[in-house]
Design a protein around this motif. Structure first.
Motif, PDB file in Angstrom:
ATOM      1  N   ILE A  12       0.834  -1.203   0.000  1.00 60.13           N
ATOM      2  CA  ILE A  12       0.000   0.000   0.000  1.00 60.13           C
ATOM      3  C   ILE A  12       0.869   1.252   0.000  1.00 60.13           C
ATOM      4  N   ALA A  13       1.910   1.226   0.814  1.00 64.21           N
ATOM      5  CA  ALA A  13       2.818   2.368   0.895  1.00 64.21           C
ATOM      6  C   ALA A  13       3.497   2.629  -0.445  1.00 64.21           C
ATOM      7  N   LEU A  14       3.864   1.564  -1.147  1.00 67.43           N
ATOM      8  CA  LEU A  14       4.541   1.691  -2.433  1.00 67.43           C
ATOM      9  C   LEU A  14       3.635   2.339  -3.472  1.00 67.43           C
ATOM     10  N   VAL A  15       2.354   1.924  -3.504  1.00 63.20           N
ATOM     11  CA  VAL A  15       1.414   2.495  -4.477  1.00 63.20           C
ATOM     12  C   VAL A  15       1.181   3.973  -4.207  1.00 63.20           C
ATOM     13  N   LEU A  16       1.064   4.355  -2.941  1.00 60.98           N
ATOM     14  CA  LEU A  16       0.752   5.744  -2.587  1.00 60.98           C
ATOM     15  C   LEU A  16       2.004   6.610  -2.422  1.00 60.98           C
ATOM     16  N   ASN A  17       3.179   5.948  -2.501  1.00 61.44           N
ATOM     17  CA  ASN A  17       4.455   6.658  -2.358  1.00 61.44           C
ATOM     18  C   ASN A  17       4.556   7.375  -1.009  1.00 61.44           C
ATOM     19  N   ILE A  18       4.204   6.650   0.031  1.00 60.34           N
ATOM     20  CA  ILE A  18       4.321   7.167   1.397  1.00 60.34           C
ATOM     21  C   ILE A  18       5.035   6.120   2.236  1.00 60.34           C
ATOM     22  N   SER A  19       5.328   6.453   3.483  1.00 61.13           N
ATOM     23  CA  SER A  19       6.083   5.535   4.333  1.00 61.13           C
ATOM     24  C   SER A  19       5.203   4.419   4.874  1.00 61.13           C
ATOM     25  N   VAL A  23       1.216   4.305   6.706  1.00 59.08           N
ATOM     26  CA  VAL A  23       0.142   3.352   6.403  1.00 59.08           C
ATOM     27  C   VAL A  23      -0.271   2.604   7.654  1.00 59.08           C
ATOM     28  N   SER A  24       0.719   2.152   8.425  1.00 61.04           N
ATOM     29  CA  SER A  24       0.438   1.393   9.641  1.00 61.04           C
ATOM     30  C   SER A  24      -0.371   2.210  10.633  1.00 61.04           C
ATOM     31  N   ARG A  25       0.010   3.483  10.826  1.00 55.91           N
ATOM     32  CA  ARG A  25      -0.707   4.332  11.779  1.00 55.91           C
ATOM     33  C   ARG A  25      -2.136   4.591  11.315  1.00 55.91           C
ATOM     34  N   ALA A  26      -2.301   4.787   9.999  1.00 53.97           N
ATOM     35  CA  ALA A  26      -3.646   5.047   9.467  1.00 53.97           C
ATOM     36  C   ALA A  26      -4.558   3.840   9.648  1.00 53.97           C
ATOM     37  N   LEU A  27      -4.041   2.663   9.379  1.00 54.85           N
ATOM     38  CA  LEU A  27      -4.845   1.446   9.509  1.00 54.85           C
ATOM     39  C   LEU A  27      -5.176   1.134  10.959  1.00 54.85           C
ATOM     40  N   ALA A  40      -7.332   8.015   1.797  1.00 55.17           N
ATOM     41  CA  ALA A  40      -6.704   7.406   0.622  1.00 55.17           C
ATOM     42  C   ALA A  40      -6.156   6.022   0.961  1.00 55.17           C
ATOM     43  N   ILE A  41      -5.560   5.905   2.133  1.00 58.11           N
ATOM     44  CA  ILE A  41      -5.001   4.615   2.565  1.00 58.11           C
ATOM     45  C   ILE A  41      -6.106   3.582   2.776  1.00 58.11           C
ATOM     46  N   LEU A  42      -7.168   3.991   3.478  1.00 54.90           N
ATOM     47  CA  LEU A  42      -8.264   3.066   3.753  1.00 54.90           C
ATOM     48  C   LEU A  42      -8.957   2.632   2.468  1.00 54.90           C
ATOM     49  N   LYS A  43      -9.120   3.571   1.532  1.00 51.11           N
ATOM     50  CA  LYS A  43      -9.767   3.239   0.261  1.00 51.11           C
ATOM     51  C   LYS A  43      -8.929   2.250  -0.527  1.00 51.11           C
ATOM     52  N   LEU A  44      -7.624   2.482  -0.602  1.00 52.08           N
ATOM     53  CA  LEU A  44      -6.746   1.578  -1.350  1.00 52.08           C
ATOM     54  C   LEU A  44      -6.663   0.217  -0.671  1.00 52.08           C
ATOM     55  N   ALA A  45      -6.635   0.201   0.661  1.00 56.74           N
ATOM     56  CA  ALA A  45      -6.573  -1.061   1.395  1.00 56.74           C
ATOM     57  C   ALA A  45      -7.778  -1.936   1.066  1.00 56.74           C
ATOM     58  N   GLU A  46      -8.952  -1.294   0.944  1.00 52.09           N
ATOM     59  CA  GLU A  46     -10.156  -2.045   0.597  1.00 52.09           C
ATOM     60  C   GLU A  46     -10.087  -2.539  -0.842  1.00 52.09           C
ATOM     61  N   GLU A  47      -9.630  -1.677  -1.740  1.00 55.12           N
ATOM     62  CA  GLU A  47      -9.538  -2.058  -3.155  1.00 55.12           C
ATOM     63  C   GLU A  47      -8.555  -3.203  -3.364  1.00 55.12           C
ATOM     64  N   MET A  48      -7.501  -3.238  -2.575  1.00 56.75           N
ATOM     65  CA  MET A  48      -6.468  -4.272  -2.726  1.00 56.75           C
ATOM     66  C   MET A  48      -6.749  -5.511  -1.872  1.00 56.75           C
ATOM     67  N   ASP A  49      -7.931  -5.517  -1.215  1.00 55.34           N
ATOM     68  CA  ASP A  49      -8.310  -6.647  -0.347  1.00 55.34           C
ATOM     69  C   ASP A  49      -7.283  -6.886   0.765  1.00 55.34           C
ATOM     70  N   TYR A  50      -6.780  -5.792   1.338  1.00 53.75           N
ATOM     71  CA  TYR A  50      -5.828  -5.932   2.434  1.00 53.75           C
ATOM     72  C   TYR A  50      -6.492  -6.546   3.654  1.00 53.75           C
ATOM     73  N   GLN A  51      -5.854  -7.551   4.237  1.00 48.93           N
ATOM     74  CA  GLN A  51      -6.347  -8.185   5.457  1.00 48.93           C
ATOM     75  C   GLN A  51      -5.284  -8.048   6.544  1.00 48.93           C
ATOM     76  N   PRO A  52      -5.582  -7.348   7.624  1.00 45.11           N
ATOM     77  CA  PRO A  52      -4.589  -7.222   8.698  1.00 45.11           C
ATOM     78  C   PRO A  52      -4.271  -8.576   9.315  1.00 45.11           C
ATOM     79  N   ASN A  53      -3.001  -8.822   9.506  1.00 48.78           N
ATOM     80  CA  ASN A  53      -2.552 -10.081  10.109  1.00 48.78           C
ATOM     81  C   ASN A  53      -3.020 -11.305   9.320  1.00 48.78           C
ATOM     82  N   GLN A  54      -3.130 -11.147   7.992  1.00 48.71           N
ATOM     83  CA  GLN A  54      -3.586 -12.269   7.163  1.00 48.71           C
ATOM     84  C   GLN A  54      -2.672 -13.472   7.360  1.00 48.71           C
ATOM     85  N   LEU A  55      -3.310 -14.596   7.588  1.00 46.95           N
ATOM     86  CA  LEU A  55      -2.561 -15.809   7.879  1.00 46.95           C
ATOM     87  C   LEU A  55      -1.881 -16.358   6.636  1.00 46.95           C
TER      88      LEU A  55
END
Length: 338
Positions: A12-19, A23-27, A40-55
């Protein structure tokens, strides 16, 4: 990036060009992030199907040995018995079970799947809520190659393993039994119109009528949402037809119980005036007056097979959907013997 590879905060950080730390603090909902950046971070995380602590199931050290089970309700005998069977089979395989009930809510179903992902369950065994009208939340699991088995309530719109009974054939036999016991004008009290198992049972009902030379009439079919209040209204409406039915097939024992109550309130005798057959064969069926004829489903085997299919997926690098179709048995009691 491979679509089956879990998305990380680094991606996510790479796509948005941020640290990564931003991203971690926003999530994590930290307040010092600018609202625009956070959105922007939350929207991209949803679009990319980000799962926190995904097994990462291939990393043995990250295994939780936990299965998520989601059911419409635990107040029904069928689902509570299914849970007992699933827990027993899972325990024998060294797994524990987390269970949630949706109370027939699509929104709760979505939320509980996400909560269980956050709890790092390794796979899911699910029976869909009756008002599930969209399956994107299930498709997300499929795209992520997360092991999943549907039981009882399912949809053909999902390419997923499932454990079911031959609902159409069971309804055909149950309806034929009513006809063979002298019923000429039959009605069907079905479940919600978008529920797959209800539609299959309705198809079996139709085929039985056709097979015995009886005409199908839509006026004699109604759809209940499984609540007592709605079922009583539907039953009263059915019996108010110019030519009321003399045989009723109901989609579940809970619908049958409410229907029997409604008929008795009107002084209608079962089975003399109206014969009845139902589904699920709850223990209460044998203690009613009259006792209720009902289709028995192999609950223990359904639970065992559900766990077996899930474990097979957990032990494989590639998930291949399988379908297990089990037979039923019509348990004949007083309500259908005219």
């Amino acid at each position: 990036m491979n679509k089956n590879t879990p998305v990380t905060i680094k991606d996510i950080a790479l796509v948005l060009n941020i640290s990564v730390s931003t991203v971690s603090r926003a999530l994590r909902g930290m307040p010092e992030i600018h609202p625009d950046t956070k959105n922007a971070i939350l929207k991209l995380a949803e679009e990319m199907d980000y799962q926190p602590n995904q097994l990462a199931k291939n990393l043995v050290g990250n295994r939780t040995k936990t299965i998520g089970v989601i059911m419409p309700t635990l107040s029904y005998y069928f689902f509570s018995s299914m849970l007992n069977s699933i827990e027993e089979a899972a325990m024998q395989a060294g797994y524990s079970v987390i269970v949630c009930q949706t109370n027939e809510s699509y929104l709760r179903e979505k939320a509980q799947i996400q909560n269980m992902l956050n709890s790092q369950v390794e796979g899911f065994i699910i029976s869909l809520a009756c008002d599930s009208y969209d399956y994107e939340h299930i498709n997300r699991l499929i795209r992520k190659q997360i092991p999943l088995v549907l039981f009882d309530r399912y949809t053909d719109k999902l390419e997923v393993s499932k454990v079911i009974v031959d609902n159409k054939q069971a309804a055909f036999k149950a309806t034929s039994h009513l006809i063979e016991n002298g019923c000429k004008k039959l009605s069907c009290l079905a479940g919600p119109p978008h529920l797959e198992i209800s539609n299959q049972r309705l198809e079996g009902f139709k085929e039985a009528l056709s097979s015995h030379g009886l005409l199908y009439d839509e006026r004699y079919v109604s759809h209940s949402d499984f609540t007592q209040e709605n079922t009583i209204i539907q039953a009263n409406n059915m019996m108010s037809l110019a030519v009321p039915p003399d045989g009723i097939l109901t989609m579940s024992d809970r619908i049958a119980f409410s229907t029997m109550y409604a008929l008795k309130q009107k002084g209608i005798k079962i089975p003399e005036d109206v014969a009845m057959v139902s589904f699920n064969n709850e223990p209460t069926c044998m203690y009613l007056t009259p006792s209720l004829t009902s289709v028995n489903q192999p609950i223990r085997e359904m639970g065992t097979q559900s766990v077996r299919l899930l474990l097979k997926q957990l032990e494989s690098d590639k998930i291949e959907p399988e379908t297990v179709i089990l037979d039923t048995q019509l348990v004949i009691r007083e309500s259908s013997l005219r």
